[in-house]
Design a protein around this motif. Structure first.
Motif, PDB file in Angstrom:
ATOM      1  N   HIS A 305       0.834  -1.200   0.000  1.00 11.75           N
ATOM      2  CA  HIS A 305       0.000   0.000   0.000  1.00 11.75           C
ATOM      3  C   HIS A 305       0.873   1.256   0.000  1.00 11.75           C
ATOM      4  O   HIS A 305       1.975   1.241   0.562  1.00 11.75           O
ATOM      5  CB  HIS A 305      -0.897   0.035   1.244  1.00 11.75           C
ATOM      6  CG  HIS A 305      -1.949  -1.028   1.271  1.00 11.75           C
ATOM      7  ND1 HIS A 305      -1.648  -2.372   1.367  1.00 11.75           N
ATOM      8  CD2 HIS A 305      -3.308  -0.956   1.220  1.00 11.75           C
ATOM      9  CE1 HIS A 305      -2.778  -3.072   1.378  1.00 11.75           C
ATOM     10  NE2 HIS A 305      -3.787  -2.238   1.284  1.00 11.75           N
ATOM     11  N   PRO A 306       0.379   2.332  -0.587  1.00  7.04           N
ATOM     12  CA  PRO A 306       1.097   3.604  -0.459  1.00  7.04           C
ATOM     13  C   PRO A 306       1.009   4.101   0.977  1.00  7.04           C
ATOM     14  O   PRO A 306       0.116   3.681   1.732  1.00  7.04           O
ATOM     15  CB  PRO A 306       0.342   4.533  -1.421  1.00  7.04           C
ATOM     16  CG  PRO A 306      -1.010   3.935  -1.564  1.00  7.04           C
ATOM     17  CD  PRO A 306      -0.842   2.454  -1.407  1.00  7.04           C
ATOM     18  N   PRO A 307       1.915   4.980   1.400  1.00  7.04           N
ATOM     19  CA  PRO A 307       1.870   5.477   2.781  1.00  7.04           C
ATOM     20  C   PRO A 307       0.525   6.129   3.101  1.00  7.04           C
ATOM     21  O   PRO A 307      -0.012   6.900   2.294  1.00  7.04           O
ATOM     22  CB  PRO A 307       3.003   6.508   2.818  1.00  7.04           C
ATOM     23  CG  PRO A 307       3.916   6.115   1.713  1.00  7.04           C
ATOM     24  CD  PRO A 307       3.047   5.539   0.643  1.00  7.04           C
ATOM     25  N   ILE A 308      -0.012   5.819   4.268  1.00  3.88           N
ATOM     26  CA  ILE A 308      -1.301   6.387   4.662  1.00  3.88           C
ATOM     27  C   ILE A 308      -1.219   7.907   4.720  1.00  3.88           C
ATOM     28  O   ILE A 308      -2.155   8.611   4.320  1.00  3.88           O
ATOM     29  CB  ILE A 308      -1.750   5.812   6.021  1.00  3.88           C
ATOM     30  CG1 ILE A 308      -2.042   4.316   5.884  1.00  3.88           C
ATOM     31  CG2 ILE A 308      -2.996   6.535   6.535  1.00  3.88           C
ATOM     32  CD1 ILE A 308      -2.458   3.646   7.177  1.00  3.88           C
ATOM     33  N   ALA A 309      -0.096   8.433   5.205  1.00  5.85           N
ATOM     34  CA  ALA A 309       0.061   9.889   5.302  1.00  5.85           C
ATOM     35  C   ALA A 309      -0.055  10.550   3.932  1.00  5.85           C
ATOM     36  O   ALA A 309      -0.645  11.629   3.797  1.00  5.85           O
ATOM     37  CB  ALA A 309       1.401  10.230   5.943  1.00  5.85           C
ATOM     38  N   ARG A 310       0.483   9.904   2.914  1.00  3.24           N
ATOM     39  CA  ARG A 310       0.402  10.469   1.571  1.00  3.24           C
ATOM     40  C   ARG A 310      -1.029  10.431   1.046  1.00  3.24           C
ATOM     41  O   ARG A 310      -1.498  11.380   0.410  1.00  3.24           O
ATOM     42  CB  ARG A 310       1.328   9.707   0.620  1.00  3.24           C
ATOM     43  CG  ARG A 310       1.407  10.326  -0.771  1.00  3.24           C
ATOM     44  CD  ARG A 310       2.169   9.436  -1.724  1.00  3.24           C
ATOM     45  NE  ARG A 310       3.542   9.235  -1.299  1.00  3.24           N
ATOM     46  CZ  ARG A 310       4.370   8.366  -1.871  1.00  3.24           C
ATOM     47  NH1 ARG A 310       3.941   7.606  -2.868  1.00  3.24           N
ATOM     48  NH2 ARG A 310       5.601   8.241  -1.442  1.00  3.24           N
ATOM     49  N   ARG A 311      -1.718   9.341   1.321  1.00  2.00           N
ATOM     50  CA  ARG A 311      -3.120   9.248   0.891  1.00  2.00           C
ATOM     51  C   ARG A 311      -3.963  10.328   1.566  1.00  2.00           C
ATOM     52  O   ARG A 311      -4.819  10.960   0.929  1.00  2.00           O
ATOM     53  CB  ARG A 311      -3.671   7.853   1.216  1.00  2.00           C
ATOM     54  CG  ARG A 311      -3.028   6.740   0.408  1.00  2.00           C
ATOM     55  CD  ARG A 311      -3.421   5.356   0.923  1.00  2.00           C
ATOM     56  NE  ARG A 311      -4.839   5.074   0.723  1.00  2.00           N
ATOM     57  CZ  ARG A 311      -5.437   3.959   1.158  1.00  2.00           C
ATOM     58  NH1 ARG A 311      -4.727   3.046   1.829  1.00  2.00           N
ATOM     59  NH2 ARG A 311      -6.717   3.763   0.935  1.00  2.00           N
ATOM     60  N   ILE A 312      -3.722  10.548   2.854  1.00  2.00           N
ATOM     61  CA  ILE A 312      -4.456  11.591   3.581  1.00  2.00           C
ATOM     62  C   ILE A 312      -4.147  12.965   2.995  1.00  2.00           C
ATOM     63  O   ILE A 312      -5.047  13.789   2.780  1.00  2.00           O
ATOM     64  CB  ILE A 312      -4.097  11.546   5.080  1.00  2.00           C
ATOM     65  CG1 ILE A 312      -4.612  10.247   5.711  1.00  2.00           C
ATOM     66  CG2 ILE A 312      -4.677  12.753   5.812  1.00  2.00           C
ATOM     67  CD1 ILE A 312      -4.095  10.002   7.119  1.00  2.00           C
ATOM     68  N   MET A 313      -2.879  13.225   2.721  1.00  3.93           N
ATOM     69  CA  MET A 313      -2.471  14.512   2.163  1.00  3.93           C
ATOM     70  C   MET A 313      -3.175  14.784   0.835  1.00  3.93           C
ATOM     71  O   MET A 313      -3.691  15.886   0.598  1.00  3.93           O
ATOM     72  CB  MET A 313      -0.959  14.535   1.955  1.00  3.93           C
ATOM     73  CG  MET A 313      -0.433  15.824   1.338  1.00  3.93           C
ATOM     74  SD  MET A 313       1.257  15.662   0.720  1.00  3.93           S
ATOM     75  CE  MET A 313       0.984  14.666  -0.761  1.00  3.93           C
ATOM     76  N   LEU A 314      -3.219  13.784  -0.030  1.00  2.00           N
ATOM     77  CA  LEU A 314      -3.843  13.965  -1.336  1.00  2.00           C
ATOM     78  C   LEU A 314      -5.346  14.198  -1.212  1.00  2.00           C
ATOM     79  O   LEU A 314      -5.928  14.994  -1.954  1.00  2.00           O
ATOM     80  CB  LEU A 314      -3.564  12.751  -2.217  1.00  2.00           C
ATOM     81  CG  LEU A 314      -2.100  12.544  -2.616  1.00  2.00           C
ATOM     82  CD1 LEU A 314      -1.926  11.226  -3.358  1.00  2.00           C
ATOM     83  CD2 LEU A 314      -1.602  13.697  -3.470  1.00  2.00           C
ATOM     84  N   LEU A 315      -5.977  13.519  -0.272  1.00  2.00           N
ATOM     85  CA  LEU A 315      -7.418  13.704  -0.072  1.00  2.00           C
ATOM     86  C   LEU A 315      -7.726  15.103   0.461  1.00  2.00           C
ATOM     87  O   LEU A 315      -8.676  15.760   0.009  1.00  2.00           O
ATOM     88  CB  LEU A 315      -7.954  12.633   0.881  1.00  2.00           C
ATOM     89  CG  LEU A 315      -8.032  11.223   0.285  1.00  2.00           C
ATOM     90  CD1 LEU A 315      -8.177  10.178   1.377  1.00  2.00           C
ATOM     91  CD2 LEU A 315      -9.193  11.125  -0.706  1.00  2.00           C
ATOM     92  N   TYR A 316      -6.941  15.571   1.418  1.00  2.00           N
ATOM     93  CA  TYR A 316      -7.148  16.927   1.918  1.00  2.00           C
ATOM     94  C   TYR A 316      -6.853  17.961   0.830  1.00  2.00           C
ATOM     95  O   TYR A 316      -7.474  19.028   0.778  1.00  2.00           O
ATOM     96  CB  TYR A 316      -6.280  17.188   3.149  1.00  2.00           C
ATOM     97  CG  TYR A 316      -6.910  16.697   4.437  1.00  2.00           C
ATOM     98  CD1 TYR A 316      -8.221  17.028   4.755  1.00  2.00           C
ATOM     99  CD2 TYR A 316      -6.196  15.910   5.336  1.00  2.00           C
ATOM    100  CE1 TYR A 316      -8.814  16.583   5.928  1.00  2.00           C
ATOM    101  CE2 TYR A 316      -6.779  15.459   6.514  1.00  2.00           C
ATOM    102  CZ  TYR A 316      -8.087  15.796   6.802  1.00  2.00           C
ATOM    103  OH  TYR A 316      -8.666  15.351   7.963  1.00  2.00           O
ATOM    104  N   GLN A 317      -5.910  17.642  -0.027  1.00  2.00           N
ATOM    105  CA  GLN A 317      -5.614  18.551  -1.132  1.00  2.00           C
ATOM    106  C   GLN A 317      -6.817  18.648  -2.069  1.00  2.00           C
ATOM    107  O   GLN A 317      -7.150  19.732  -2.564  1.00  2.00           O
ATOM    108  CB  GLN A 317      -4.383  18.061  -1.889  1.00  2.00           C
ATOM    109  CG  GLN A 317      -3.872  19.055  -2.917  1.00  2.00           C
ATOM    110  CD  GLN A 317      -2.549  18.636  -3.494  1.00  2.00           C
ATOM    111  OE1 GLN A 317      -2.375  17.468  -3.852  1.00  2.00           O
ATOM    112  NE2 GLN A 317      -1.613  19.551  -3.593  1.00  2.00           N
ATOM    113  N   MET A 318      -7.474  17.525  -2.308  1.00  2.00           N
ATOM    114  CA  MET A 318      -8.673  17.538  -3.139  1.00  2.00           C
ATOM    115  C   MET A 318      -9.780  18.364  -2.500  1.00  2.00           C
ATOM    116  O   MET A 318     -10.594  18.980  -3.196  1.00  2.00           O
ATOM    117  CB  MET A 318      -9.167  16.108  -3.376  1.00  2.00           C
ATOM    118  CG  MET A 318      -8.239  15.268  -4.222  1.00  2.00           C
ATOM    119  SD  MET A 318      -8.899  13.613  -4.521  1.00  2.00           S
ATOM    120  CE  MET A 318     -10.184  13.988  -5.712  1.00  2.00           C
ATOM    121  N   ALA A 319      -9.805  18.383  -1.163  1.00  2.00           N
ATOM    122  CA  ALA A 319     -10.825  19.156  -0.450  1.00  2.00           C
ATOM    123  C   ALA A 319     -10.422  20.615  -0.271  1.00  2.00           C
ATOM    124  O   ALA A 319     -11.184  21.400   0.296  1.00  2.00           O
ATOM    125  CB  ALA A 319     -11.087  18.526   0.917  1.00  2.00           C
TER     126      ALA A 319
END
Length: 336
Positions: A305-319
């Motif tokens: 899996h990709p790092p959870i922190a990176r996934r969170i960062m990208l999702l907040y960026q989308m928001a």
């Protein structure tokens, strides 16, 4: 990296499905080639095939290919059932309020995604996680742990279920199910080959074998499970980014999914029933190793899996919330 999540959003799901079907075919072919090579190595090392004193027919190779073909057919038609059973999944009990709410959430996300309603299962385990499996959207199942139902609120659960139905809609589930079963097959074949080495007469006699072939054959048998796992990891990482983006398409709420990831990351609880052969199926890596939170080429190579922190960062960026402090984000989320 920021573009990786966004770049998938405009792509039509039919294109994703077509690409994943081709990818599934290539993955099966690569696994069959790996089975073939291991079979050839066993024939050469242990049965003395392809040598003047050995048999003319490569029995181990034929058996390995037959085993691989049987596994492929089994994983296509019954792989999801085997995976669910091995992980202790049970059907929902609608009489339980948490199960009833989960059923409602999955129904909503199935409508949003345009998928038929999948079968829904639950695993009684405190580790928060979820996965989807099946061969297509008409034979799909989603499964969550009781730990996830306890930890997440409805909005966050909705994000996770949208992610899993994204896997269903994108035809990831067939690929992941096939890989799970074939990984187990490679591990069994390699283990049997290594055990055979203890009793093989080729261990004691060179039999005219070439060292230039013996060494690669031994290395192939030893490292076949690792090669197959690296192949599975490479496929899985990109699918997670795509499923996150697809989930946002369905919910229009990247924050819900980001908050779910944050809570699950904070729980830091491994799922004991998972194995390296099934880890790539899950919403987050159930084995919870340190390498999963690291970035870089080596971490990418060794993690499903990709790092959870990176996934969170990208999702907040989308928001539109990237760069804010946690307090600022909370205020902005409440205001929306």
């Amino acid at each position: 990296m920021a573009e990786r999540l966004d770049s998938h959003a405009p792509e039509d799901f039919r294109d994703r499905q077509a690409r994943n079907r081709w990818l599934s075919a290539w993955i099966i072919l690569l696994f069959l080639i790996l089975f073939l090579l291991v079979g050839l190595a066993v024939d050469y090392l242990y049965l003395d095939a392809f040598t003047p004193s050995g048999p003319a027919f490569p029995w181990a190779t034929v058996l390995a290919l037959g085993f691989a073909s049987a596994l492929s057919l089994t994983s296509y038609y019954h792989g999801s059932e085997l995976i669910l059973r091995s992980l202790g999944a049970e059907p929902l009990d609608i009489q339980i309020p948490e199960h009833r709410e989960l059923h409602n959430v999955v129904t909503e996300m199935a409508l949003a995604s345009g998928c038929p309603m999948p079968k829904v299962y639950v695993i009684f385990d405190p580790a928060p996680n979820a996965f989807a499996t099946g061969r297509d959207e008409f034979h799909a199942s989603v499964c969550v742990t009781t730990g996830l139902l306890t930890l997440l609120d409805r909005e966050e659960t909705q994000g996770v279920m949208a992610h899993e139905l994204g896997h269903v809609r994108n035809d990831d589930i067939l690929l992941m199910t096939l890989v799970s079963i074939l990984l187990g097959g490679i591990a069994l074949l390699s283990d049997w080959s290594q055990r055979s080495f203890n009793t093989s007469r080729s261990r004691r006699e060179s039999g005219g074998k070439s060292a230039a072939l013996v060494i690669p054959a031994v290395l192939l048998i030893l490292f076949a499970p690792l090669i197959s796992r690296l192949l599975a990891m490479a496929v899985s990482r990109q699918r997670e980014y795509l499923a996150d983006a697809t989930a946002v398409e369905y919910t229009r709420n990247p924050v819900g999914l980001a908050k779910a990831l944050q809570k699950i990351r904070g729980a830091a609880m491994p799922f004991s029933r998972a194995s390296r052969g099934t880890a790539h199926l899950f919403f987050v890596n159930p084995l919870r190793r340190r390498v999963d939170d690291r970035e870089g080429r080596l971490a990418d190579l060794l993690s499903t899996h990709p790092p959870i922190a990176r996934r969170i960062m990208l999702l907040y960026q989308m928001a539109g919330l990237q760069g804010m402090s946690k307090g600022q984000r909370d205020k902005e989320i409440k205001a929306q």
